[in-house]
Design an enzyme around this catalytic site. Structure first.
Site, PDB file in Angstrom:
ATOM      1  N   CYS A 130       0.797  -1.233   0.000  1.00  0.00           N
ATOM      2  CA  CYS A 130       0.000   0.000   0.000  1.00  0.00           C
ATOM      3  C   CYS A 130       0.823   1.273   0.000  1.00  0.00           C
ATOM      4  O   CYS A 130       0.262   2.365  -0.121  1.00  0.00           O
ATOM      5  CB  CYS A 130      -0.945   0.004   1.202  1.00  0.00           C
ATOM      6  SG  CYS A 130      -2.060  -1.416   1.247  1.00  0.00           S
ATOM      7  N   CYS A 450       0.174   2.538   6.587  1.00  0.00           N
ATOM      8  CA  CYS A 450       0.588   1.172   6.875  1.00  0.00           C
ATOM      9  C   CYS A 450       0.649   0.417   5.555  1.00  0.00           C
ATOM     10  O   CYS A 450       0.173   0.883   4.522  1.00  0.00           O
ATOM     11  CB  CYS A 450      -0.399   0.499   7.825  1.00  0.00           C
ATOM     12  SG  CYS A 450      -2.095   0.450   7.172  1.00  0.00           S
TER      13      CYS A 450
END
Length: 466
Positions: A130, A450
């Protein structure tokens, strides 16, 4: 403004086509989130006398512009055009992506060639779950800071509507063996071993290779560990969608540019923003840990198609070309921790490190932009950041860094509402911070995210003087 790039889609697989079309046209307890305060507008940041984060003998690196196509829910219907930067000025191109198309594993290079960039302009693709676009940006920062480049295009792309689906391992082995077989007898012998279950496909999953746990399952466990209730998560998700809808209606999402979906209509805005009600959200069943989990479709980010790109330059180059930069890209850090029990706590670990590197504190930050994978993930990070016990026992720190004040946090929505194309979200976060600083009169923004593998990223963005 007219596009300076050739619109070429011929013979490119789907992921490359998205990137190419984009190139061608645009380049303690947590305080309750009461319904009455969800839409409270953030007050304009007070003008403060703050130091700049410029460092002696280090080049200032600026964001000239950043754009993205509307983020679309998967399965539903660029940059250079806006800036008019000559393509021969671009020294390097870096794109992030996560679920790669085999035929275009280096999607940055294929898209650049198809868009008409010189074959002498290097391009490479990065993948870091991500935070892939974050890695693309900071790689570009490194190239400029070292003096190797002056102008870099960095971004990311993800197409969840057409992900590669593999044959089963047994089927793949049989096909490879058939390709090696030299005689008819060898081929017939291999074919005789075929069984119908060979046809079962291997579907991609958002799961950890090291633990085999899906990210949603991990988010559910994290929320339980930090005592984040279902109501807390639903209230936060409603806040995200409501603020995103407000920002969209007020024209604040200025980085979004129209995009013609092949075979469909032109889309002009994100289509996942859907404010609901707590009553409707409460009706949904747990999505991962059943029947007692608290993570649902309503308080999770959704699978998304999208692309983003930023034009990054050395400050002196940008000014020499007549550009007015939007922001400085300052200090950044990457962190990594246990992928089983701390998979989604990247912002907690990265935030104090990047603040220390920049010589700032939480009170210096005017705009926070954190990636919202799940409501539970955001709220668990808030609690971890606001806990001396967690800081001392898990992070080796004497005191907590503190949680971001909600009035400064993701004020124009986040990944829960705007969407999360894995490889493209990083650029959206940075541009949201930069645009908010300009709009609200702040000086420093903090971006954090994250990522799978227990990794994380944080960066300081500084507003460019008006």
């Amino acid at each position: 403004m007219t596009s300076i790039l050739t619109y070429t889609l011929k013979n490119l697989p789907s992921t490359s086509k998205w990137a190419l079309r984009f190139f061608c046209f645009y380049l303690p307890a947590l305080r309750p989130l009461s319904c009455s305060s969800q839409l409270r507008a953030a007050p304009a940041a007070q003008t403060k006398s703050k130091k700049t984060l410029a460092k002696p003998n280090i080049r200032n690196i600026v964001v000239v512009e950043g754009v993205r196509i509307p983020f679309l829910q998967s399965g539903t219907s660029g940059l250079l055009h806006r800036t008019n930067v000559p393509k021969d000025v671009v020294d390097y191109i870096i794109f992030g992506t996560v679920i790669q198309e085999v035929k275009t594993s280096n999607v940055a290079r294929e898209a650049a060639l198809g868009a008409g960039f010189s074959d002498k302009t290097p391009a490479h693709t990065v993948t870091m779950a991500c935070i892939s676009a974050n890695q693309a940006m900071t790689t570009g920062v490194g190239l400029i800071a070292s003096g190797q480049c002056d102008v870099v295009v960095a971004g990311g792309v993800e197409l969840m509507s057409d992900v590669p689906i593999r044959h089963s391992r047994k089927m793949r082995k049989m096909l490879l063996d058939l390709n090696k077989a030299k005689t008819l007898g060898q081929r017939l012998s291999l074919i005789s071993k075929f069984r119908l279950n060979f046809l079962s496909p291997e579907l991609p999953a958002v799961a950890e290779f090291s633990t085999s746990e899906t990210m949603g399952h991990s988010a559910d466990r994290l929320a339980a560990a930090f005592a984040v209730s279902r109501l807390d998560q639903d209230e936060y998700a409603l806040r995200s969608h409501s603020l995103a809808k407000k920002a969209q209606d007020e024209g604040l999402l200025s980085d979004v540019v129209p995009f013609k979906v092949p075979g469909k209509d032109t889309v002009t805005k994100d289509n996942g923003i859907r404010p609901s009600s707590l009553e409707q959200m409460a009706k949904l069943k747990p999505a991962f840990i059943k029947p007692y989990g608290t993570v649902t479709a309503a308080n999770s980010s959704f699978l998304t198609d999208g692309a983003s790109a930023m034009l990054i330059m050395a400050e002196e180059k940008a000014l020499a070309m007549g550009y007015k930069p939007k922001a400085y890209l300052r200090d950044f850090v990457y962190v990594s921790q246990d992928p089983k029990d701390q998979l989604l706590l990247g912002p907690t670990y990265a935030t104090p490190k990047v603040l220390e590197r920049a010589g700032l504190t939480m009170t210096d930050i005017d705009a926070f932009e954190f990636h919202e994978a799940f409501s539970g993930q955001i709220l668990a990070n808030f609690k971890a950041m606001d806990s001396d016990w967690f800081a001392q026992n898990y992070m080796g720190r004497k005191t907590k860094v503190g949680s971001p004040p909600l009035e400064k946090f993701n004020n124009w929505g986040g990944s829960l509402s705007l969407g999360h194309p894995f490889g493209a979200t990083g650029c959206r976060l940075v541009m949201a911070a930069a645009n908010r600083l300009r709009k609200e009169g702040g000086q420093y923004g903090l971006v954090a995210a994250c990522a799978a593998g227990g990794q994380g990223h944080a960066m300081i963005v500084e507003a460019y003087p008006k």
